[in-house]
Scaffold this motif. Structure first.
Motif, PDB file in Angstrom:
ATOM      1  N   ILE A 100      54.706  47.259  72.395  1.00  0.00           N
ATOM      2  CA  ILE A 100      54.042  48.516  72.724  1.00  0.00           C
ATOM      3  C   ILE A 100      54.505  48.935  74.114  1.00  0.00           C
ATOM      4  CG2 ILE A 100      51.806  49.694  72.770  1.00  0.00           C
ATOM      5  CD1 ILE A 100      52.022  48.165  70.222  1.00  0.00           C
ATOM      6  N   LEU A 153      58.263  45.952  65.311  1.00  0.00           N
ATOM      7  CA  LEU A 153      57.475  47.170  65.151  1.00  0.00           C
ATOM      8  C   LEU A 153      57.246  47.727  66.542  1.00  0.00           C
ATOM      9  CD1 LEU A 153      54.986  45.913  62.467  1.00  0.00           C
ATOM     10  CD2 LEU A 153      56.690  47.687  62.145  1.00  0.00           C
ATOM     11  N   SER A 155      55.849  50.771  69.131  1.00  0.00           N
ATOM     12  CA  SER A 155      54.954  51.901  69.334  1.00  0.00           C
ATOM     13  C   SER A 155      54.724  52.074  70.834  1.00  0.00           C
ATOM     14  CB  SER A 155      53.620  51.663  68.608  1.00  0.00           C
ATOM     15  OG  SER A 155      52.841  52.831  68.670  1.00  0.00           O
ATOM     16  N   GLU A 157      51.660  53.380  73.955  1.00  0.00           N
ATOM     17  CA  GLU A 157      50.235  53.599  74.200  1.00  0.00           C
ATOM     18  C   GLU A 157      49.984  54.926  74.917  1.00  0.00           C
ATOM     19  OE1 GLU A 157      47.217  52.395  72.741  1.00  0.00           O
ATOM     20  OE2 GLU A 157      48.239  50.510  73.133  1.00  0.00           O
ATOM     21  N   ARG A 178      52.426  56.270  66.345  1.00  0.00           N
ATOM     22  CA  ARG A 178      53.368  56.027  65.256  1.00  0.00           C
ATOM     23  C   ARG A 178      53.965  54.635  65.416  1.00  0.00           C
ATOM     24  NH1 ARG A 178      58.080  59.505  62.444  1.00  0.00           N
ATOM     25  NH2 ARG A 178      59.604  57.839  62.244  1.00  0.00           N
ATOM     26  N   LEU A 179      54.253  54.008  64.273  1.00  0.00           N
ATOM     27  CA  LEU A 179      54.773  52.646  64.270  1.00  0.00           C
ATOM     28  C   LEU A 179      56.178  52.683  63.693  1.00  0.00           C
ATOM     29  CD1 LEU A 179      53.410  49.984  65.029  1.00  0.00           C
ATOM     30  CD2 LEU A 179      52.727  49.724  62.652  1.00  0.00           C
ATOM     31  N   ASN A 180      57.176  52.396  64.514  1.00  0.00           N
ATOM     32  CA  ASN A 180      58.554  52.406  64.025  1.00  0.00           C
ATOM     33  C   ASN A 180      59.044  50.988  63.768  1.00  0.00           C
ATOM     34  OD1 ASN A 180      59.133  55.118  63.838  1.00  0.00           O
ATOM     35  ND2 ASN A 180      59.721  55.275  65.989  1.00  0.00           N
TER      36      ASN A 180
END
Ligand SMILES: [Cu+2]
Lengths: 229, 95
Positions: A100, A153, A155, A157, A178-180
């Protein structure tokens, strides 16, 4: 990692990066061939006293310079597409790691390993141990087992960030909400450095990424150590 | 390549000893880079599943698969936020 007199890419640390390097070399060969040919024609044209010979009704040359560029473009596009689809492939990952982006550090979550989570801040220059790269070292490394397909994954914040590691051929945007997903497999042990690659504020340059690829045993030891309070 | 298969065998063995922590496999419903929906859907499915089974008085252990997948995929902060919203009754999804 990158070094001062570097001209090309970093050495490949994953099979995908290996493929990308080959594509780059292939495309460069085509570029050089065309450039040299064009330069040769230009030299011919400016050193001759003949002008306007066979500029009308030259059907043969018209046909050739239409079809040949098309073939050359296809020869570049096909390998490029091949790698594009190769990068999309998800080969049953062994573990999932989430990262993140924050202003201005990356946090990592190994939720397959209970609550293994940590923040990775850049090590300040005055605290830098000898032999470690300035502005690239972090206080915690993201450790992965060598040769294991890993799902990343990504993302964010707060604002846009981008998680990039050139040696692995990875660059994925970190977008809030969104989560790539991306995957990689390290082909040998080592430290692979990267940086945030989306302007994200005043300390954008100071949130580096360090991946430490080591044997499965060391990885297990590390994860156990991290879980101990 | 030899090295690769050896490592993968070792890895699955260590994981099996510890039992619980296999990661979420590839899901053909979500083949794209964007996995936001994959995380959210599994979070929903888990809570729908536990609600339905609890209503029938059955063991909710059957729902553990969804929990494992969404904990693998969802960022911890998202799960925390959704849990809080469910407690306050402001969660947007239908459970
Ligand atoms: Cu950033």
């Amino acid at each position: 990692m990158a070094h001062p007199s570097q001209l090309g890419f970093q050495d490949a640390a994953s099979p995908i990066m290996e493929e990308l390097l080959h594509l780059h070399d292939h495309a460069m060969m085509v570029v050089f061939l065309i450039s040299i040919f064009v330069l040769y024609i230009i030299t011919l044209m400016i050193t001759t006293s003949l002008t306007h010979t066979s500029t009308m009704d030259a059907q043969a040359v018209e046909t050739i310079w239409t079809i040949l560029p098309a073939i050359i473009l296809i020869l570049i596009a096909l390998p490029s597409l091949r790698i594009l689809y190769l990068m999309d492939e998800i080969n049953d990952p062994h573990l999932t790691i989430k990262t993140i982006g924050h202003q201005w550090y990356w946090s990592y979550e190994y939720t397959d390993y209970e609550g293994l989570m940590f923040d990775a801040y850049m090590v300040q220059t005055q605290e830098l141990p000898e032999g470690t790269p300035r502005l690239l070292e972090t206080d915690h490394h993201m450790v992965v087992p060598t040769d294991s397909p890993t799902r990343m994954l990504i993302s964010a914040e707060d604002v846009l960030h981008s998680w990039a590691v050139p040696a692995l051929g990875i660059k994925t945007d970190a977008i809030p909400g969104r989560l790539n997903q991306t995957t990689f497999t390290t082909s040998h042990p080592g430290l692979f450095y990267g940086q945030c690659s989306e302007i994200c504020g005043s300390n954008h340059s100071f949130m580096p990424i360090v991946i430490e690829s080591s044997t499965l045993n060391s990885f297990e030891t590390w994860s156990n150590l991290m879980l101990e309070p | 390549m030899q090295n690769f298969s050896a490592a993968s065998v070792n890895f699955s063995q260590t994981r099996k000893q510890k039992g619980e922590y296999t990661t979420a496999p590839f899901d053909p419903r979500f083949p794209n880079t964007n996995q936001t929906r994959n995380c959210y859907q599994n979070y929903l499915d888990y809570h729908r599943c536990t609600k339905a089974l609890a209503a029938k008085g059955k063991d909710t252990k059957l729902c553990d698969w969804y929990r494992r997948v969404f904990t693998s995929l969802c960022p911890v902060s998202w799960v925390k936020r959704w849990d809080e919203q469910r407690e306050q009754g402001t969660f947007a999804g239908k459970i």
